[in-house]
Design an enzyme around this catalytic site. Structure first.
Site, PDB file in Angstrom:
ATOM      1  N   ASN A   9       0.863  -1.178   0.000  1.00 18.53           N
ATOM      2  CA  ASN A   9       0.000   0.000   0.000  1.00 18.53           C
ATOM      3  C   ASN A   9       0.904   1.234   0.000  1.00 18.53           C
ATOM      4  OD1 ASN A   9      -1.782   2.061   0.504  1.00 18.53           O
ATOM      5  ND2 ASN A   9      -2.360   1.387   2.563  1.00 18.53           N
ATOM      6  N   TRP A  10       0.999   1.870  -1.150  1.00 19.76           N
ATOM      7  CA  TRP A  10       1.914   3.020  -1.263  1.00 19.76           C
ATOM      8  C   TRP A  10       1.360   4.260  -0.572  1.00 19.76           C
ATOM      9  CZ3 TRP A  10       4.013   3.343  -6.993  1.00 19.76           C
ATOM     10  CH2 TRP A  10       4.715   2.168  -7.298  1.00 19.76           C
ATOM     11  N   LYS A  11       0.083   4.214  -0.189  1.00 21.87           N
ATOM     12  CA  LYS A  11      -0.557   5.387   0.418  1.00 21.87           C
ATOM     13  C   LYS A  11      -0.370   6.610  -0.495  1.00 21.87           C
ATOM     14  CE  LYS A  11      -0.063   3.199   4.872  1.00 21.87           C
ATOM     15  NZ  LYS A  11       0.087   3.326   6.296  1.00 21.87           N
ATOM     16  N   HIS A  97      -9.475   1.530   5.279  1.00 24.92           N
ATOM     17  CA  HIS A  97      -8.181   1.697   5.952  1.00 24.92           C
ATOM     18  C   HIS A  97      -8.356   2.693   7.102  1.00 24.92           C
ATOM     19  CE1 HIS A  97      -4.003   2.660   6.717  1.00 24.92           C
ATOM     20  NE2 HIS A  97      -3.686   1.571   6.041  1.00 24.92           N
ATOM     21  N   GLU A  99      -6.632   5.029   8.025  1.00 27.47           N
ATOM     22  CA  GLU A  99      -6.327   6.421   7.659  1.00 27.47           C
ATOM     23  C   GLU A  99      -7.516   7.070   6.952  1.00 27.47           C
ATOM     24  OE1 GLU A  99      -2.644   5.541   5.684  1.00 27.47           O
ATOM     25  OE2 GLU A  99      -1.718   5.089   7.615  1.00 27.47           O
ATOM     26  N   GLU A 164      -5.156  -4.577  10.900  1.00 31.15           N
ATOM     27  CA  GLU A 164      -4.132  -3.549  11.055  1.00 31.15           C
ATOM     28  C   GLU A 164      -4.366  -2.799  12.362  1.00 31.15           C
ATOM     29  OE1 GLU A 164      -2.231  -2.455   7.013  1.00 31.15           O
ATOM     30  OE2 GLU A 164      -3.840  -1.048   7.422  1.00 31.15           O
ATOM     31  N   GLY A 170       2.921   2.416  10.800  1.00 27.89           N
ATOM     32  CA  GLY A 170       3.904   3.475  10.595  1.00 27.89           C
ATOM     33  C   GLY A 170       4.705   3.818  11.832  1.00 27.89           C
ATOM     34  N   SER A 209       3.701  -1.973  10.379  1.00 30.04           N
ATOM     35  CA  SER A 209       5.153  -2.059  10.569  1.00 30.04           C
ATOM     36  C   SER A 209       5.750  -3.411  10.172  1.00 30.04           C
ATOM     37  CB  SER A 209       5.530  -1.685  12.015  1.00 30.04           C
ATOM     38  OG  SER A 209       5.147  -0.347  12.282  1.00 30.04           O
ATOM     39  N   GLY A 230       2.924  -1.069   4.283  1.00 32.91           N
ATOM     40  CA  GLY A 230       2.939   0.338   3.923  1.00 32.91           C
ATOM     41  C   GLY A 230       4.348   0.790   3.582  1.00 32.91           C
ATOM     42  N   GLY A 231       5.013   1.405   4.549  1.00 35.33           N
ATOM     43  CA  GLY A 231       6.320   2.032   4.322  1.00 35.33           C
ATOM     44  C   GLY A 231       7.322   1.134   3.594  1.00 35.33           C
TER      45      GLY A 231
HETATM   46  O1  13P Z   1      -1.178   0.851   6.961  1.00 38.72           O
HETATM   47  C1  13P Z   1      -0.431  -0.021   6.557  1.00 38.72           C
HETATM   48  C2  13P Z   1      -0.700  -0.747   5.319  1.00 38.72           C
HETATM   49  O2  13P Z   1      -1.988  -0.526   4.858  1.00 38.72           O
HETATM   50  C3  13P Z   1       0.792  -0.365   7.288  1.00 38.72           C
HETATM   51  O3  13P Z   1       1.687   0.682   7.162  1.00 38.72           O
HETATM   52  P1  13P Z   1       3.187   0.480   7.660  1.00 38.72           P
HETATM   53  O4  13P Z   1       3.676  -0.830   7.043  1.00 38.72           O
HETATM   54  O5  13P Z   1       3.928   1.676   7.133  1.00 38.72           O
HETATM   55  O6  13P Z   1       3.141   0.393   9.148  1.00 38.72           O
END
Ligand code: 13P
Length: 249
Positions: A9-11, A97, A99, A164, A170, A209, A230-231
């Site tokens: 997920n590149w966000k 999600h 976010e 999640e 993050g 993470s 994510g990251g």
């Molecule tokens: O929200 C996430 C994937 O959707 C997880 O993000 P991180 O891997 O950066 O913690």
């Protein structure tokens, strides 16, 4: 058990140049060391879907989006329909999600409606659930997850559920293997309780993470069917290590 699924997920990250380079590096890495037993998908921002989609044609990596609208088309300025995503080459869509729940006030009912629309357009929804730090501290994790499952997953759901924990996203602080095993076990039981037979076949991903160092142990946990990353999905080497850490890679 189905094949593991690793989703990046590149966000809200990715301009043309870095997106293209990231995808090229991922595809080069998979040519060098294939991961035939693992399903892989990447979910770039909307603006990069077409570009990334063209790079992924014929590649062993699927395309996904990070949200969709519940309507097929019409007067919804700034929104994107499931059919548009499918037309752009997407086969997955992340929904609910934390976010989006945080930034857009998205609620379970909206997530459920979007999931119905997405499935109708041939997309596989990846529905995110997870408790906040406050909810965890007050011992509400299971009740929160139970309600999110009940509210966000439509009847007859056949997509993917991503656990999640909000506090692990993050932060560099993934949940411990013990916590993930217990919570994902609870989610599995809840899916079976609420969805009977189909609950047994739903894939459950862990997200929060996940990195090259912890992926092997997380992906080996019973009932964990993959990872939502994510990251680390922005760093091709780290993302490749996570893919290669999946059972069957
Ligand atoms: O929200 C996430 C994937 O959707 C997880 O993000 P991180 O891997 O950066 O913690």
């Amino acid at each position: 058990m189905s094949r593991p699924l690793v989703v990046g997920n590149w966000k809200m990250n990715g301009l043309r140049a870095d997106s293209a380079a990231r995808v090229n590096a991922l595809l080069d890495g998979l040519r060098e060391k294939p991961a035939a037993g693992v399903d892989v998908a990447i979910c770039p921002p909307f603006t990069q879907l077409a570009l990334v989609g063209s790079q992924l044609e014929g590649a062993p990596v699927a395309l996904g989006a990070q949200d969709c609208h519940k309507a097929e088309r019409g007067a919804h300025t700034g929104d994107t329909s499931p059919e548009m995503l499918s037309d752009a080459g997407a086969s997955y869509v992340i929904l609910g999600h934390s976010e989006r729940r945080r930034d857009h006030g998205e609620i379970d009912e909206t997530v459920r409606e979007k999931a119905v629309a997405a499935a109708k357009a041939g997309l596989t929804p990846i529905i995110c659930i997870g408790e906040t730090e406050d909810q965890r501290q007050s011992g509400e994790t299971e009740s929160v997850l139970g309600w999110q499952i009940k509210g966000s997953l439509p009847d007859g759901f056949t997509g993917v559920v991503a656990y999640e924990p909000v506090w692990a996203i993050g932060t560099g602080l993934a949940a411990t293997s013990e916590d993930i095993e217990a919570t994902v076990g609870f989610i599995r039981a809840e899916l079976v309780r609420q969805f009977n037979e189909s609950g047994k076949t739903l894939r459950i991903l862990y997200g929060g993470s996940v990195d090259a160092g912890n992926a092997g142990s997380i992906l080996a946990i019973p009932n964990v069917g993959g990872a939502l990353v994510g990251g680390a999905s922005l760093k091709p080497d780290a993302f490749l290590s996570i893919i290669h850490a999946a059972p069957g890679a």
